[in-house]
Design an enzyme around this catalytic site. Structure first.
Site, short mmCIF file in Angstrom:
data_model
loop_
_atom_site.label_atom_id
_atom_site.label_comp_id
_atom_site.label_asym_id
_atom_site.label_seq_id
_atom_site.Cartn_x
_atom_site.Cartn_y
_atom_site.Cartn_z
N MET A 118 10.05 3.08 1.63
CA MET A 118 9.20 2.41 2.61
C MET A 118 7.82 3.03 2.68
O MET A 118 7.31 3.28 3.78
CB MET A 118 9.85 2.42 3.97
CG MET A 118 10.18 3.80 4.44
SD MET A 118 11.82 3.87 5.13
CE MET A 118 12.82 3.40 3.73
N PRO A 119 7.21 3.28 1.52
CA PRO A 119 5.86 3.89 1.56
C PRO A 119 4.83 2.93 2.16
O PRO A 119 5.05 1.72 2.23
CB PRO A 119 5.54 4.14 0.09
CG PRO A 119 6.83 4.03 -0.63
CD PRO A 119 7.67 3.07 0.15
N TYR A 120 3.73 3.53 2.57
CA TYR A 120 2.59 2.78 3.08
C TYR A 120 1.36 3.27 2.31
O TYR A 120 1.10 4.47 2.25
CB TYR A 120 2.41 3.05 4.58
CG TYR A 120 1.13 2.50 5.15
CD1 TYR A 120 1.02 1.15 5.47
CD2 TYR A 120 0.02 3.31 5.35
CE1 TYR A 120 -0.16 0.63 5.98
CE2 TYR A 120 -1.16 2.80 5.86
CZ TYR A 120 -1.24 1.46 6.17
OH TYR A 120 -2.41 0.95 6.66
N VAL B 167 4.49 -1.22 1.70
CA VAL B 167 3.38 -1.96 2.31
C VAL B 167 2.07 -1.43 1.74
O VAL B 167 1.89 -0.22 1.61
CB VAL B 167 3.41 -1.78 3.85
CG1 VAL B 167 2.17 -2.40 4.49
CG2 VAL B 167 4.68 -2.37 4.43
#
Lengths: 67, 67, 67, 67, 67, 67
Positions: A1-3, A41
């Site tokens: 779930m990196p940003y 994201v």
């Protein structure tokens, strides 16, 4: 779930180019860290050249000086 | 003196909705951590759907595909 | 798919309090804008009191002065 | 190679004022930490008063109330 | 002179993996927009799993639940 | 009520230097835009040299190469 947040100057990047940045940054996280692309994201900020500085000068001034 | 940044896609949030986000985020910091609301700052960034990606695709493309 | 970043001073917030901030910020986006909680991301940054300033002073100094 | 981000409300800052912010922030990093100005980046974000809150209220509301 | 910020959970990324993220993000900006790599900055933030939430839950809780 | 975020590499900045950065950035907003220092927030992030890249290389690598 990196940003991932990518900030560039607002100088005409097209929707296609921005889509390539989003696809490429997502793939990078998959390739290097095995992250799940579905929850990765990417947000691109386009910043006016009056609002971005490097070397103590705005990009507006640097562009005029041919830098 | 917390600082909260909320990033959403630019898809028609009204001033009233944004005021509710600001009031709600401020109250959350009061309720959970006893922070002083007077010095709690909330900044909302609205991002074009061409500039936001998830799953390697822009939101523009995902909206067209009905996702 | 909102993204929320909460910055607070590092002064002993517990895992339970941080979990409440995450749950509360996510619910706020659901309630106000109908966002999908499954793709709502919340990131909390805890910042040393030497590294946070307000009124031109660090929080370390303000805490000693009883502010 | 520091990076400085300055967020202000969008209330008429001129290009000259923004250039002064960029020059001043760059010089500050030189003076205090001996950083190389050539690789110091400053980005200014101007945020609508509807999108900025303090004390749980938007700046739009606070300006109308004379705060 | 783009600026890229990559936020990931702190779960053991090695210096070699982080170097690959930096090289890859820089190359992406060169390939897609022709940016100058010499002034492209990449900053990686590693965030504790207690401080990152998705779906209203911390990553700590999700990892225990096998998500 | 401006918000300033200063990101530097973690290479030994002292509390005194960080206090000077906070005082200086706050004063800059007063001098250039007449902002109220009491509500001006400055946050300093110190980033490991493995986590900061420029020119496609980490600062760790660049320091070893004498750059």
């Amino acid at each position: 779930m990196p940003y991932v947040n990518i900030k560039i100057t607002r100088e005409g990047a097209t929707p296609e180019q921005k889509a390539r940045l989003i696809a490429g940054a997502t793939q990078l996280l998959v390739d290097v860290l095995g992250k799940n692309p579905a929850t990765t994201v990417v947000v691109i900020d386009e910043v006016d050249t009056d609002n971005w500085g490097v070397g103590g000068e705005t990009i507006t001034v640097r562009r005029k000086a041919g830098k």
